[in-house]
Design an enzyme around this catalytic site. Structure first.
Site, PDB file in Angstrom:
ATOM      1  N   GLU A   1       0.602  -1.169   0.120  1.00 13.65           N
ATOM      2  CA  GLU A   1      -0.123   0.161   0.021  1.00 13.65           C
ATOM      3  C   GLU A   1       0.799   1.535   0.111  1.00 13.65           C
ATOM      4  O   GLU A   1       0.447   2.320  -0.523  1.00 13.65           O
ATOM      5  CB  GLU A   1      -0.699   0.057   1.271  1.00 13.65           C
ATOM      6  CG  GLU A   1      -2.106  -0.924   1.100  1.00 13.65           C
ATOM      7  CD  GLU A   1      -2.994  -0.559   0.010  1.00 13.65           C
ATOM      8  OE1 GLU A   1      -3.321   0.697  -0.155  1.00 13.65           O
ATOM      9  OE2 GLU A   1      -3.538  -1.319  -0.764  1.00 13.65           O
TER      10      GLU A   1
ATOM     11  N   SER B   1     -52.805 -31.928  -4.669  1.00  8.07           N
ATOM     12  CA  SER B   1     -53.315 -32.851  -3.710  1.00  8.07           C
ATOM     13  C   SER B   1     -52.849 -32.766  -2.267  1.00  8.07           C
ATOM     14  O   SER B   1     -53.232 -33.085  -1.137  1.00  8.07           O
ATOM     15  CB  SER B   1     -53.082 -34.275  -3.929  1.00  8.07           C
ATOM     16  OG  SER B   1     -53.870 -34.717  -5.261  1.00  8.07           O
TER      17      SER B   1
END
Length: 612
Positions: free
Chosen positions: A129, A393
Site C-alpha cells: 500500500e 393434492s
C-alpha cells in the site's frame, strides 16, 4: 534664429538644431544620449516595479489560497472524533448450538496494537500500500510523481499515490467523492494526523479501521470472517490475503472469489520480497500454501435473510447484536446437499430446475432448516417463503379435516365415481374408479373425485377456506370447487406449518427463527388431529407416498402434483418434525412425469433420515 528655436521649444515641439551649433558643441547629429547614471536609474526603477508587482501577486495568491482552504475546510470534521466514526450496527446470527453462520451490517473486530499482531501483517500492508510509509511526511511526493508518470504512460488510471496516512484520513473522516474540496480536506487532515500521531499509531489506526469486504472493518474482524481466527494468529500467506483486500474488497473477497484473492495475495508476497521484508524464496513458498475451500457456499443463507427480517423488530436501535436462532446447521447442510444432489442427478434428467425444503418443529413452529432454491449464489430468491404455487393434492388434508369435523370417521365409506360440478368434471390421476372405499383409503390414494364430493357435500369451498385459514394458510384461495384439488396458490413454509396441528395434538403454530411470534393455540380437536395423522400415515405405508418411508420411523404425510407436472410436493412428519418439499421450474414449465410421490418423497426420506 534664436527666437525661432526658443519659440519651438517653448511650444513643446522638437525643433532641429542648426548644423553649426551641433558642430560647435562637438555633438553627433544623432541627437541627445542620456548618460550612464541615468540608464542605471531606469533599470533599478524597472526591477523595483517588477518586485512590487510580484509581491502584490504573491499576497493576492496567498489570499486566494487561504480563501480556498477556508472554503474547503469550513465543515472539516473534528480530528479528535477519529475513533468515533459511524458504521452500520452489526448483526451476527448463530445457530441453535451457538455457531455463527451469517453476519449483517458492519463488523468491527477487537482493536489490536502492532505488538499484538504478527509482524508479517503490517509489513505486508506497508509493502503493497505504501512502501515509503516510514520515510514520508504523510504525502509521498516521489510516489505521486511515479504514479502520475505511470498513469500518463498508460493513458488511464493504473496506480494511485495515496499514502496510508491519506487513506486513514479518508476512511475516518471523508467520503469517496472525487472533488477538489475533498482532496484539500484530505491534505489538511493528513498533516494533522502526521503531527498528532506517531507512524506506529497511524498504522494501528489503519489496520483496525480499514474496510476489508463482507462488512468487516479492521484486520481482526476480517480474519475472523475469512479464516475463523483472531488476527493475532495469522500466518504469512493469510496476512498477504488481508493486505491485498483494501484495493478492491469486493473483487478480492476470499469467500466470493477465492481465485482472485489468491492471485492478489501472491502480488502482495512479491511486493514484500521487492521491499526486502521477506526473501523471494519465502514469497514463492508462501504463495504455494494459499488455499481456500473449493465452494464458497454459505449454509443457511436463505434462512439468514428470512431470520434477519424477523430480528429487526427485537433488536436495540443502533447497537451491535448477536442473536441465537432456531437453525440446526448440520440439518441445514443435509437439506442443501440432498436437494442439490437430487436436482443435479435425477432432477436434471426429469427437467426439474428448482426446489425448496423447509424443516420445522411441529410442536412450536421453530424452523430448523430452510433451502430456498438450487444455489443462493445464482439466485437469492427464497422459494420456500416467497414463491406461491399450486399445491395440488397436498391441499386435500384440509378437505378431509372438514369432513371429520362434520361427523365422518376414517372408516366411513365414500364413493369414487365420476362427478360433475356445473361444466367441470374432475378425474382421478389413474383414470380408474374404485367405487365405495373408506375415507382413509381415499386419502391414501389421493382420490380426486372423493375430494370434490366432500367439498360439495359439506357446504362448498367457503368452509374449506375457513378450515385452511384456521390452521395457518394466509394466501388467498379460490372460491370454487377446484379448490378441492389444490388450485389455490400457497407458499411451502406456509403449507408445511399448516400441517402442524395434525401432528401436535391440534395446535396452530407460526414459523419463527428467533422467538415465537405467537404462542401455539388449539385450532382442532385432539381426536381429529389423531385421525388425520393416522390417515396420512396410510399415505406413506400403502398409498402415493411410499417412497417417503424411513425404516424404523413413523412417517406420515401427503403428496401433491399439479396439472402437466408443473409442481410436485411432499409434506410430512417424522420424529416430531415437519418436512416440506417442493420441486418445479421458475418459469412454470412442466417437468417430465415428476409427481409428489417421486422425487419430492425421495428427498423427504433423505432429509428425514438425518433427524434424530
Amino acid at each position: 534664429m534664436s527666437r525661432r528655436v526658443s519659440t519651438a521649444v517653448s511650444a513643446g515641439r522638437s525643433a532641429p538644431r542648426p548644423a553649426a551649433l551641433n558642430r560647435a558643441s562637438g555633438s553627433s547629429t544623432a541627437g541627445f544620449r542620456p548618460s550612464a547614471p541615468v540608464q542605471g536609474k531606469r533599470r533599478r526603477s524597472l526591477l523595483g516595479r517588477l518586485i512590487g508587482v510580484g509581491a502584490i501577486l504573491t499576497v493576492w495568491g496567498l489570499l486566494v489560497l487561504a480563501g480556498i482552504v477556508i472554503w474547503a475546510a469550513r465543515d472539516l470534521p473534528r480530528p479528535e472524533s477519529a475513533m468515533d466514526a459511524e458504521r452500520r450496527p452489526a448483526l451476527v446470527l448463530q445457530d441453535r448450538a451457538g455457531r455463527t453462520f451469517a453476519t449483517y451490517g458492519d463488523l468491527v473486530g477487537e482493536p489490536l496494537r502492532l505488538n499484538e499482531l504478527p509482524p508479517e501483517l503490517p509489513a505486508a500492508v506497508v509493502a503493497v500500500e505504501d512502501h515509503r510509509f516510514w520515510q514520508h511526511w504523510g504525502i509521498d511526493v516521489i510516489g505521486l510523481s511515479r504514479a502520475l508518470l505511470v498513469n500518463v504512460t498508460h493513458g488511464r488510471l493504473v496506480q494511485g499515490g495515496s499514502t496510508i496516512t491519506q487513506q486513514v484520513a479518508k476512511t475516518l473522516f471523508l467520503t469517496n467523492e472525487r472533488t477538489l474540496r475533498r482532496k484539500i480536506k484530505e491534505f489538511l487532515l493528513t498533516l494533522w494526523l502526521e503531527r498528532t500521531f506517531s507512524k506506529r499509531e497511524i498504522l494501528e489506526i489503519y489496520l483496525n479501521r480499514v474496510y476489508l469486504g463482507a462488512g468487516t472493518w479492521g484486520v481482526d474482524a476480517a480474519s475472523r470472517m475469512y479464516f475463523g481466527i483472531s488476527a493475532r494468529k495469522l500466518n504469512l500467506w493469510q496476512s498477504a490475503v488481508l493486505a491485498g483486500l483494501p484495493r478492491a474488497p469486493s473483487r478480492f473477497n476470499p469467500r466470493a472469489n477465492p481465485a482472485a484473492a489468491a492471485a492478489r495475495a501472491k502480488e502482495v508476497l512479491d511486493a514484500m520480497a521487492e521491499t526486502g521484508a521477506i526473501t523471494p524464496g519465502r514469497a514463492r513458498a508462501e504463495a504455494a500454501k494459499i488455499s481456500f475451500p473449493k465452494s464458497s457456499r454459505q449454509p443457511g443463507a436463505w434462512f439468514a435473510d428470512w431470520a434477519s427480517d424477523q430480528v429487526q423488530s427485537v433488536l436495540p436501535p443502533d447497537r451491535d447484536a448477536t442473536v441465537r436462532t432456531t437453525l440446526d446447521q448440520p440439518l441445514q447442510i443435509v437439506a442443501e446437499t440432498q436437494l442439490s444432489a437430487m436436482l443435479d442427478g435425477p432432477g436434471a434428467a426429469a427437467g426439474v430446475g428448482q426446489g425448496a425444503v423447509v424443516v420445522l418443529d411441529a410442536a412450536t413452529g421453530a424452523v430448523r432448516a430452510m433451502v430456498g432454491g438450487r444455489d443462493y449464489r445464482d439466485s437469492n430468491f427464497n422459494r420456500a417463503v416467497n414463491a406461491r404455487r399450486q399445491p395440488g393434492s397436498a391441499f386435500k388434508p384440509f378437505v378431509w379435516l372438514m369432513a371429520l369435523e362434520n361427523g365422518m370417521t376414517p372408516a366411513d365409506m365414500v364413493l369414487d365415481a365420476p362427478v360433475r360440478v356445473g361444466n367441470w368434471q374432475p378425474e382421478d390421476f389413474e383414470h380408474d374408479y374404485r367405487g365405495e372405499i373408506t375415507l382413509d383409503e381415499a386419502l391414501a390414494q389421493s382420490i380426486n373425485t372423493v375430494s370434490v364430493r366432500l367439498l360439495t357435500r359439506f357446504g362448498g369451498p367457503k368452509p374449506v377456506v375457513a378450515t385452511a385459514q384456521r390452521l395457518g394458510i394466509t394466501s388467498k384461495l379460490p372460491n370454487n370447487a377446484s379448490l378441492a384439488l389444490g388450485t389455490g396458490e400457497v407458499g411451502l413454509l406456509e403449507l408445511t406449518a399448516a400441517y402442524a396441528p395434525f401432528f401436535n395434538g391440534g395446535f396452530r403454530v407460526v414459523p419463527f427463527a428467533v422467538q415465537p411470534q405467537e404462542a401455539p393455540e388449539p385450532v382442532i380437536r385432539p381426536e381429529h388431529a389423531a385421525m388425520m395423522a393416522g390417515m396420512m400415515g396410510s399415505v406413506v405405508s400403502r398409498g402415493t407416498g411410499r417412497a417417503a418411508a424411513v425404516t424404523g420411523r413413523v412417517v406420515a404425510g401427503k403428496t401433491g402434483t399439479t396439472s402437466d407436472y408443473r409442481d410436485a410436493w411432499f409434506i410430512g412428519s417424522v420424529n416430531g418434525m415437519l418436512i416440506g418439499v417442493w420441486m418445479g421450474n421458475d418459469d412454470n414449465t412442466p417437468m417430465k412425469n415428476v409427481v409428489g410421490g417421486g422425487l419430492p418423497a425421495r428427498l423427504f426420506r433423505e432429509v428425514a433420515s438425518a433427524i434424530r
